[in-house]
Scaffold this motif. Structure first.
Motif, mmCIF file in Angstrom:
data_model
loop_
_atom_site.group_PDB
_atom_site.id
_atom_site.type_symbol
_atom_site.label_atom_id
_atom_site.label_comp_id
_atom_site.label_asym_id
_atom_site.label_seq_id
_atom_site.Cartn_x
_atom_site.Cartn_y
_atom_site.Cartn_z
ATOM 1 N N GLN A 30 0.817 -1.208 0.000
ATOM 2 C CA GLN A 30 0.000 0.000 0.000
ATOM 3 C C GLN A 30 0.858 1.268 0.000
ATOM 4 O O GLN A 30 0.426 2.306 -0.497
ATOM 5 C CB GLN A 30 -0.955 0.006 1.206
ATOM 6 N N PRO A 69 -2.573 -3.643 5.731
ATOM 7 C CA PRO A 69 -2.673 -2.196 5.503
ATOM 8 C C PRO A 69 -1.462 -1.401 6.003
ATOM 9 O O PRO A 69 -1.104 -0.394 5.403
ATOM 10 C CB PRO A 69 -3.939 -1.800 6.261
ATOM 11 N N CYS A 71 1.603 -2.559 6.017
ATOM 12 C CA CYS A 71 2.735 -3.070 5.233
ATOM 13 C C CYS A 71 3.794 -3.786 6.073
ATOM 14 O O CYS A 71 4.899 -4.033 5.597
ATOM 15 C CB CYS A 71 3.401 -1.956 4.420
#
Length: 86
Positions: A30, A69, A71
């Motif tokens: 992301q 989300p 990472c």
């Protein structure tokens, strides 16, 4: 090989090499800093800042990969339904 291009300029930015087999899944983190490829018998992580492979995890029959989300973690799934968090 996987090539990364700057769409605006048309210039080649990086070439990902080292994937010795076809990829069954590919996903960008992301934050845009990494790429994960699910290969036949492994998972390859590519670091864009380094411009090279940063990690190889051995796990066969990988069919899917995705980053969390934040990472910090990513998941892989394989054809027998196994899900692994790395």
């Amino acid at each position: 090989e996987v090539w990364f291009w700057d769409v605006a300029s048309g210039k080649n930015l990086q070439c990902l090499s080292g994937a010795q087999s076809e990829s069954s899944a590919i996903v960008f983190s992301q934050d845009g800093r990494r790429l994960a490829l699910a290969l036949c018998k492994s998972i390859m992580l590519w670091d864009f800042a380094l411009g090279k492979e940063s990690l190889r995890l051995w796990h066969s029959n990988v069919s899917s990969v995705d980053f969390s989300p934040d990472c910090k973690t990513f998941a892989s799934g394989n054809n027998d339904g196994t899900l692994r968090l790395w």
